[in-house]
Scaffold this active site. Structure first.
Site, PDB file in Angstrom:
ATOM      1  N   ASP A 256       4.678   1.649   6.103  1.00  0.00           N
ATOM      2  CA  ASP A 256       3.409   1.396   4.672  1.00  0.00           C
ATOM      3  C   ASP A 256       2.243   0.651   5.248  1.00  0.00           C
ATOM      4  O   ASP A 256       2.508  -0.136   5.887  1.00  0.00           O
ATOM      5  CB  ASP A 256       4.000   1.222   3.478  1.00  0.00           C
ATOM      6  CG  ASP A 256       5.018   2.372   2.757  1.00  0.00           C
ATOM      7  OD1 ASP A 256       4.733   3.268   3.416  1.00  0.00           O
ATOM      8  OD2 ASP A 256       5.447   2.754   1.546  1.00  0.00           O
ATOM      9  N   LYS A 278      -0.248   4.543   2.640  1.00  0.00           N
ATOM     10  CA  LYS A 278      -0.785   4.702   1.489  1.00  0.00           C
ATOM     11  C   LYS A 278      -2.238   3.460   0.551  1.00  0.00           C
ATOM     12  O   LYS A 278      -1.804   2.655   0.547  1.00  0.00           O
ATOM     13  CB  LYS A 278      -0.578   5.511   0.906  1.00  0.00           C
ATOM     14  CG  LYS A 278       0.352   6.686   0.879  1.00  0.00           C
ATOM     15  CD  LYS A 278       1.145   7.228   0.095  1.00  0.00           C
ATOM     16  CE  LYS A 278       2.594   6.131   0.045  1.00  0.00           C
ATOM     17  NZ  LYS A 278       3.557   6.927  -0.877  1.00  0.00           N
ATOM     18  N   ASP A 311      10.857  -4.377  -1.415  1.00  0.00           N
ATOM     19  CA  ASP A 311      12.080  -4.051  -1.322  1.00  0.00           C
ATOM     20  C   ASP A 311      11.760  -2.564  -1.387  1.00  0.00           C
ATOM     21  O   ASP A 311      10.623  -2.039  -2.709  1.00  0.00           O
ATOM     22  CB  ASP A 311      12.883  -4.592  -2.375  1.00  0.00           C
ATOM     23  CG  ASP A 311      14.418  -3.828  -2.944  1.00  0.00           C
ATOM     24  OD1 ASP A 311      14.965  -4.091  -2.227  1.00  0.00           O
ATOM     25  OD2 ASP A 311      14.362  -2.637  -3.475  1.00  0.00           O
ATOM     26  N   ALA A 340       7.767  -8.169  -4.120  1.00  0.00           N
ATOM     27  CA  ALA A 340       6.176  -9.449  -4.076  1.00  0.00           C
ATOM     28  C   ALA A 340       6.799 -10.226  -5.125  1.00  0.00           C
ATOM     29  O   ALA A 340       6.874 -11.224  -5.366  1.00  0.00           O
ATOM     30  CB  ALA A 340       5.536  -7.733  -4.450  1.00  0.00           C
ATOM     31  N   MET A 389       1.034  -4.285  -8.858  1.00  0.00           N
ATOM     32  CA  MET A 389      -0.890  -2.931  -8.969  1.00  0.00           C
ATOM     33  C   MET A 389      -1.729  -3.706 -10.106  1.00  0.00           C
ATOM     34  O   MET A 389      -1.653  -2.466 -10.818  1.00  0.00           O
ATOM     35  CB  MET A 389      -0.097  -2.283  -8.630  1.00  0.00           C
ATOM     36  CG  MET A 389       0.832  -1.108  -7.689  1.00  0.00           C
ATOM     37  SD  MET A 389       1.623   0.252  -7.303  1.00  0.00           S
ATOM     38  CE  MET A 389       2.588  -0.024  -9.087  1.00  0.00           C
ATOM     39  N   GLY A 418       0.538 -12.600  -1.115  1.00  0.00           N
ATOM     40  CA  GLY A 418       1.743 -13.793  -1.198  1.00  0.00           C
ATOM     41  C   GLY A 418       1.905 -14.513   0.278  1.00  0.00           C
ATOM     42  O   GLY A 418       2.766 -12.935   0.928  1.00  0.00           O
TER      43      GLY A 418
END
Ligand code: SAH
Length: 469
Positions: A256, A278, A311, A340, A389, A418
């Site tokens: 990703d 994406k 994860d 995160a 998000m 982060g």
């Protein structure tokens, strides 16, 4: 080559150790593991030595060293802090052609003890011949990470089956191909999954099958597999050893956008890398296409590593991907990653739970598949929210938090990028969230932490730029 490597059989053979301190004790432990019979000459011995002596595993032959103690010994070790005595042991042993190791004095040694990676029966010994011990140590750390504990089980299984394999594949080439299949395929994989009985059954099956044809392609008759890897938030130091191994063994890596370049740098050089990243709103590669690609690569017998940020099971669609794999009969394994919320909180100095401020934590996302009319219900006293998000929807989020009863005076922290070198942290109160996010020009990826603990970022700061208030 300065030193000749060899693996010595010391079972029931006598070894003299001069010295009874902790250094001698470490050597003795290794020698005992190899079944040696140990004589120790020392004025005083450690407590552990004392136990060994009591249990009859070690013989305390004398307080002082004397040359005759070397009679009948195969090896000697001088491990006292008296250099003159050590040199005397070395000279006496060498005169009698007994190999001797003098701790911390390579010039007096006639043998050296390598660094060892023990996956018995697989044993890896590393040496620089004393030239650069740190390099050997570094190499050992690398090798430790490459070979997990399942190699021991694999070695033992192959040792048990060796005669049958020989009988089944008389020709060396056939045997080699068989071993390659076993080592690259599901037997090794099942052992890694702690499924020893299934691994043994797979080996039995492989032994009873007709051997694959002798052409080149037969090397990859295994059906491939997929490893779903959580690569953490960006700092490559935060991936797990299992993730590192998977990246090292990958034939093809589907990753990703959130997976950092530093993490991908750790992967096998000649693994093919496919960016299936994406962008929210602009789907570069729709999920169905990712699934199809994963399936096609696995069916070619390749080892597919599907890498995701954080994860895979926390807002990572990992659940959907394994459902797809399962439906198509592709074997998979899963390596968890540091999500995160955990990573950003730690790198911003924010304890997500705290005895005084927060008794629970919830991971939520601003984009939710929510059924019509269902309330947000983000309210809870003494709770921390970690919102993924979330920053683009700051105004909407703030309003729904208010509606749920959160006070405008609740602290928040935004952690952008982060754990990465460019990490930024912004702290404030919910009432200022929208203005702050705008003024700060927050860019993804960013995580929003809401709750009393968020204010602790100011005093607990330790990583990167100081938080902006
Ligand atoms: N599976 C991922 C989350 C994917 S959703 C995980 O477990 O972390 C993507 C969101 O995660 C981003 O919009 C952002 O809110 C958060 N995120 C991921 N990496 C981040 C990082 N390094 N810094 C801040 N937020 C991050």
């Amino acid at each position: 080559m300065h030193l000749f490597p060899l693996f010595a059989d010391l079972k029931d053979r006598r070894v003299l150790i001069v010295g009874g301190g902790t250094v001698a004790e470490r050597k003795a432990a290794l020698l005992l593991a190899a079944g040696a019979r140990i004589d120790v000459a020392a004025v005083a011995v450690t407590a552990l030595f004392g136990k060994w002596i009591e249990a009859g595993n070690v013989r305390h032959c004398a307080a002082a060293f004397d040359e005759t103690q070397l009679d009948g010994c195969w090896l000697a070790i001088a491990a006292t802090d008296d250099r003159v005595l050590n040199a005397r042991v070395a000279a006496a042993a060498t005169a009698r052609r007994v190999f001797v190791n003098v701790v911390d004095d390579p010039l007096l040694c006639t043998f050296q003890v390598p660094s060892i990676v023990d996956r018995s029966p697989l044993t890896i010994a590393i040496s620089t011949g004393g030239a650069a011990p740190m390099l050997a140590r570094f190499a050992r750390e690398r090798i430790e990470t490459l070979f997990d504990a399942s190699w021991g089980a694999l070695g033992a299984l192959l040792a048990r089956t060796r005669a049958r394999i020989r009988a089944r594949f008389a020709r060396v080439e056939d045997r080699r191909r068989f071993y390659e299949r076993v080592l690259r395929g599901d037997v090794a994989q099942l052992l890694r999954q702690q499924r020893d009985a299934d691994a043994e059954a797979a080996l039995d099956r492989a032994l009873s099958e007709t051997p694959p044809p002798t052409n080149h392609e037969s090397r990859i008759t295994n059906s491939g597999s997929v490893t779903l890897v959580g690569a953490g938030p960006g700092d490559p130091g935060l991936i797990t050893l299992n993730a590192l191994r998977a990246l090292n063994e990958a034939d093809v890596i589907l990753h990703d956008r959130l997976v950092s370049a530093e993490v991908l740098d750790l992967a096998r050089r000649d693994a093919e890398r496919i960016d299936v990243g994406k962008i929210v709103g602009k789907h570069h590669t729709p999920q169905a296409q990712i699934n199809e690609r994963m399936l096609a690569e696995a069916r070619r017998g390749r080892r597919v590593v599907r890498v995701k940020g954080g994860d895979a099971f926390i807002f990572g669609r990992g659940g959907e991907e394994i459902e797809f794999l399962r439906a198509h009969g592709i074997a998979y394994t899963i390596v968890p990653g540091i999500t995160a919320a955990i990573a950003c909180a730690a790198y911003a100095g924010i304890p997500l739970t705290h005895r005084d401020h927060a008794q629970s934590v919830r991971f939520v996302t601003a984009h939710r598949k929510r059924s019509e009319g269902e309330p947000d219900d983000l309210t809870s006293v003494g709770e921390t929210l970690a919102i993924y998000m979330g920053v683009a929807e700051a105004a909407m989020l703030r309003d729904s938090l208010y509606a749920d009863g959160w006070s405008p005076a609740t602290p928040f922290a935004i952690v952008e990028n982060g754990t990465r070198p460019q990490q930024r942290v912004l702290v404030g109160l919910l009432a200022e969230l929208v203005e702050c996010a705008r003024a700060f020009e927050v860019r993804p990826p960013a995580l929003l932490i809401v709750g009393d603990v968020a204010a602790l970022a100011v005093s607990n700061h330790w990583f990167g730029a100081a938080p902006v208030q």
